[in-house]
Design an enzyme around this catalytic site. Structure first.
Site, PDB file in Angstrom:
ATOM      1  N   TYR A  98      45.683 -22.816 -16.274  1.00 62.41           N
ATOM      2  CA  TYR A  98      45.006 -21.522 -16.088  1.00 62.41           C
ATOM      3  C   TYR A  98      43.596 -21.535 -16.663  1.00 62.41           C
ATOM      4  O   TYR A  98      42.723 -20.810 -16.207  1.00 62.41           O
ATOM      5  CB  TYR A  98      45.837 -20.384 -16.696  1.00 62.41           C
ATOM      6  N   GLU A 140      56.557 -17.347 -15.438  1.00 61.05           N
ATOM      7  CA  GLU A 140      56.834 -18.770 -15.162  1.00 61.05           C
ATOM      8  C   GLU A 140      57.602 -19.401 -16.330  1.00 61.05           C
ATOM      9  O   GLU A 140      58.548 -20.178 -16.111  1.00 61.05           O
ATOM     10  CB  GLU A 140      55.513 -19.518 -14.894  1.00 61.05           C
TER      11      GLU A 140
HETATM   12  C1  HEM Z   1      45.512 -15.953 -12.453  1.00 61.27           C
HETATM   13  C2  HEM Z   1      45.516 -17.144 -11.875  1.00 61.27           C
HETATM   14  C3  HEM Z   1      46.170 -17.419 -10.561  1.00 61.27           C
HETATM   15  C4  HEM Z   1      46.414 -16.600  -9.518  1.00 61.27           C
HETATM   16  C5  HEM Z   1      46.109 -15.127  -9.404  1.00 61.27           C
HETATM   17  C6  HEM Z   1      47.050 -17.381  -8.474  1.00 61.27           C
HETATM   18  C7  HEM Z   1      47.448 -16.882  -7.250  1.00 61.27           C
HETATM   19  C8  HEM Z   1      48.107 -17.604  -6.287  1.00 61.27           C
HETATM   20  C9  HEM Z   1      48.584 -17.078  -5.025  1.00 61.27           C
HETATM   21  C10 HEM Z   1      48.412 -15.650  -4.565  1.00 61.27           C
HETATM   22  C11 HEM Z   1      49.180 -18.078  -4.364  1.00 61.27           C
HETATM   23  C12 HEM Z   1      49.840 -18.011  -2.972  1.00 61.27           C
HETATM   24  C13 HEM Z   1      51.283 -17.629  -3.140  1.00 61.27           C
HETATM   25  C14 HEM Z   1      52.013 -17.733  -1.793  1.00 61.27           C
HETATM   26  O1  HEM Z   1      52.315 -18.838  -1.392  1.00 61.27           O
HETATM   27  O2  HEM Z   1      52.225 -16.721  -1.164  1.00 61.27           O
HETATM   28  C15 HEM Z   1      49.096 -19.252  -5.183  1.00 61.27           C
HETATM   29  C16 HEM Z   1      49.575 -20.477  -4.821  1.00 61.27           C
HETATM   30  C17 HEM Z   1      49.274 -21.621  -5.506  1.00 61.27           C
HETATM   31  N1  HEM Z   1      48.661 -21.708  -6.741  1.00 61.27           N
HETATM   32 FE1  HEM Z   1      48.004 -20.186  -7.852  1.00 61.27          FE
HETATM   33  N2  HEM Z   1      47.165 -18.662  -8.908  1.00 61.27           N
HETATM   34  C18 HEM Z   1      46.649 -18.724 -10.167  1.00 61.27           C
HETATM   35  C19 HEM Z   1      46.596 -19.844 -10.966  1.00 61.27           C
HETATM   36  C20 HEM Z   1      46.914 -21.104 -10.539  1.00 61.27           C
HETATM   37  C21 HEM Z   1      46.768 -22.294 -11.331  1.00 61.27           C
HETATM   38  C22 HEM Z   1      46.315 -22.320 -12.777  1.00 61.27           C
HETATM   39  C23 HEM Z   1      47.125 -23.349 -10.536  1.00 61.27           C
HETATM   40  C24 HEM Z   1      47.104 -24.817 -10.895  1.00 61.27           C
HETATM   41  C25 HEM Z   1      46.009 -25.514 -10.911  1.00 61.27           C
HETATM   42  C26 HEM Z   1      47.526 -22.807  -9.258  1.00 61.27           C
HETATM   43  C27 HEM Z   1      47.982 -23.553  -8.183  1.00 61.27           C
HETATM   44  C28 HEM Z   1      48.527 -23.019  -7.044  1.00 61.27           C
HETATM   45  C29 HEM Z   1      49.065 -23.834  -5.980  1.00 61.27           C
HETATM   46  C30 HEM Z   1      49.101 -25.351  -5.921  1.00 61.27           C
HETATM   47  C31 HEM Z   1      49.550 -22.952  -5.008  1.00 61.27           C
HETATM   48  C32 HEM Z   1      50.195 -23.303  -3.665  1.00 61.27           C
HETATM   49  C33 HEM Z   1      49.049 -23.561  -2.756  1.00 61.27           C
HETATM   50  C34 HEM Z   1      49.389 -24.107  -1.444  1.00 61.27           C
HETATM   51  O3  HEM Z   1      50.578 -24.291  -1.147  1.00 61.27           O
HETATM   52  O4  HEM Z   1      48.416 -24.368  -0.739  1.00 61.27           O
HETATM   53  N3  HEM Z   1      47.389 -21.461  -9.293  1.00 61.27           N
HETATM   54  N4  HEM Z   1      48.450 -18.937  -6.349  1.00 61.27           N
END
Ligand code: HEM
Ligand SMILES: Cc1cc2nc3c(=O)[nH]c(=O)nc-3n(C[C@H](O)[C@H](O)[C@H](O)COP(=O)(O)OP(=O)(O)OC[C@H]3O[C@@H](n4cnc5c(N)ncnc54)[C@H](O)[C@@H]3O)c2cc1C
Length: 426
Positions: A98, A140
């Site tokens: 994060y 988480e």
């Molecule tokens: C406050 C911080 C964050 C928010 C608001 C956020 C938000 C989101 C959202 C809305 C999704 C899509 C969920 C869905 O599949 O419907 C997502 C997916 C994902 N997030 Fe986050 N995220 C955050 C932090 C992080 C961090 C720190 C990482 C790691 C580096 C990360 C990695 C991912 C990955 C790998 C996916 C799936 C993407 C894909 O399948 O293309 N996220 N996140």
């Protein structure tokens, strides 16, 4: 809770941030992946990145969260947070990541909005980011603890393919069990696992697949539709699994996650609420899992099963779909095919039309399929008096409604579950 000072600043700057979200998102990912190429190779879905579909989800959901904080400061958008946290936990996202995302996101905001980002504006949005990040980290942590797992690469473990079944020309089922001989973790029907495969160029890409098989059984199964290229290339992971995954091979698989599970009111023994399961194409997978579990537990409530597909031959798990429903004492099955085949007289032709079916008061509906299918079915259900909060759905891809800063999507309907399915599902 956002401090009063930050709330006023966030409210005043939301329109500017919303209007610039595409630019912020583009700069954010460019910066993140330039500094950490391994994240694009081995964690993020590079197909979604290339097609642009997931790009808006992360930054968009922060804007949606901010809008929620200023409009309804006394409520937490738990449905949205849970959806994201389940996806993150299935990928093994760790708290330290994060900080990395924060660094690149705020650099992108400063670059795009320039002088508009005064110290007060930066501080207010920082507060929003960490409120959301800390809420996600806490959910988480609970999800990891419940599964006895630590965040990071160990969140996915080696599972062996013990059987492969060709269901249709484009769908194969893989039966799996943990390679270390431990029993597979329990799951609730409707949940999914993340599956990681090593592709020809060495990238280790991850995708999600819904689980079927009984929770107590010693095998799990996933049914994977091969995504054929249309405007874009063939799907990377589904094509890889179809071309290469054989009995004896190892895949890296997460514990089960996902919030599209049957409501307690449906499972209530004495007065089970009526249930409607509507799917299209490969969206059948969570529905078959739910029916299998209902049949195994002797569910007595009314169940309506609706499915749309191109033809009976394209309908993956068709026999199980019908057989588990037939094992229930009060189930009604309606299959619609664009191209019916002789020998299936009970089937319907054309598009799903719920006006022809009685939808009982108090029905809980679960939808899975391409977005236009789900939107159409949802509209038909609402027209028949089903409560919006009783319509739950799963998208097999990034849930972009979730990322919408407007309140018209699930953010504004906090009890509506959504897991979005790729638009090529049917
Ligand atoms: C406050 C911080 C964050 C928010 C608001 C956020 C938000 C989101 C959202 C809305 C999704 C899509 C969920 C869905 O599949 O419907 C997502 C997916 C994902 N997030 Fe986050 N995220 C955050 C932090 C992080 C961090 C720190 C990482 C790691 C580096 C990360 C990695 C991912 C990955 C790998 C996916 C799936 C993407 C894909 O399948 O293309 N996220 N996140
Ligand atoms: C909760 C959940 C449950 C799921 N359950 C199932 C299931 O049970 N069964 C199942 O089969 N699937 C399921 N899915 C979908 C699955 O996770 C994958 O999304 C699907 O298999 C496609 O992945 P892929 O790697 O084959 O395609 P990807 O490589 O991710 O490609 C996806 C699409 O993007 C396009 N694309 C890629 N690169 C570009 C580019 N450069 N330009 C334009 N377009 C491009 C491709 O042409 C393709 O159409 C589920 C998804 C979720 C989120």
């Amino acid at each position: 809770m956002l401090s009063d000072r930050s709330a006023a600043t966030v409210r005043a700057t939301l329109p500017a941030v919303g209007a610039a979200i595409e630019n912020i998102t583009a700069r954010f990912y460019d910066g993140l992946f330039a500094a950490h190429p391994e994240l694009l190779r081995d964690l993020f879905n590079r197909g979604n990145q290339a097609a642009g579909t997931q790009r808006r989800a992360l930054a968009g959901s922060i804007a949606a969260f901010a809008a929620h904080l200023v409009d309804r400061p006394d409520e937490r958008p738990d449905a949205m947070l849970a959806r994201i946290a389940h996806k993150h936990a299935s990928l093994g996202i760790a708290p330290a990541q994060y900080e990395t995302v924060h660094r690149h996101l705020f650099a992108a905001i400063a670059e795009v909005l320039g002088d508009a980002v005064t110290p007060a504006v930066a501080a207010a949005w920082d507060e929003v980011y960490w409120l959301m990040a800390n809420a996600l980290v806490a959910i988480e942590a609970r999800l990891y603890a419940e599964r006895g797992i630590t965040a990071g690469p160990d969140a996915l473990r080696a599972w062996e393919v013990v059987e492969r079944i060709e269901e249709t020309a484009d769908v194969a089922t893989f039966r799996l069990r943990p390679a270390d001989g431990t029993p597979p973790p329990a799951f609730r029907a409707g949940q999914y696992v993340s599956v990681q495969v090593e592709l020809a160029d060495g990238a280790r890409q991850i995708r999600q697949y819904s689980l079927s098989g009984l929770p107590g059984a010693d095998l799990r199964q996933i049914s994977v539709k091969r995504v054929r290229g249309g405007a874009g290339p063939d799907g990377e992971v589904s094509a890889h699994l179809h071309a290469h995954a054989r009995v004896g091979d190892l895949l890296r698989v997460s514990a089960p996650y996902g919030d599209l599970v049957l409501d307690e009111r449906v499972l209530d023994d004495r007065t089970p609420a009526p249930l409607l399961l509507a799917s299209a194409g490969i969206g059948v997978t969570p529905m078959v899992a739910m029916l299998e579990q209902l049949a195994a537990t002797g569910h007595r409530g009314p169940v309506t099963v609706v499915h749309a597909d191109r033809s009976p031959a394209d309908h993956a798990l068709r026999a199980e779909h019908r057989a588990y429903a037939a094992a229930l004492p009060d189930a009604d099955v309606h299959f619609w095919y664009e191209r019916p085949e002789p020998g299936h007289p009970a089937d319907r032709t054309g598009r799903v039309d719920l006006a022809a079916l009685p939808v009982a008061p108090g029905t809980h509906a679960y939808l899975c399929g391409p977005l236009p299918f789900m939107k159409g079915v949802r509209a038909q259900l609402l027209a028949q008096g089903v409560a919006p909060a009783a319509v739950h759905y799963e998208v097999f891809g990034p849930d972009l409604w979730l990322a919408s800063p407007s309140s018209s999507g699930p953010v504004g309907e906090a009890t509506m579950s959504s897991t979005v399915t790729g638009s090529r599902a049917a």
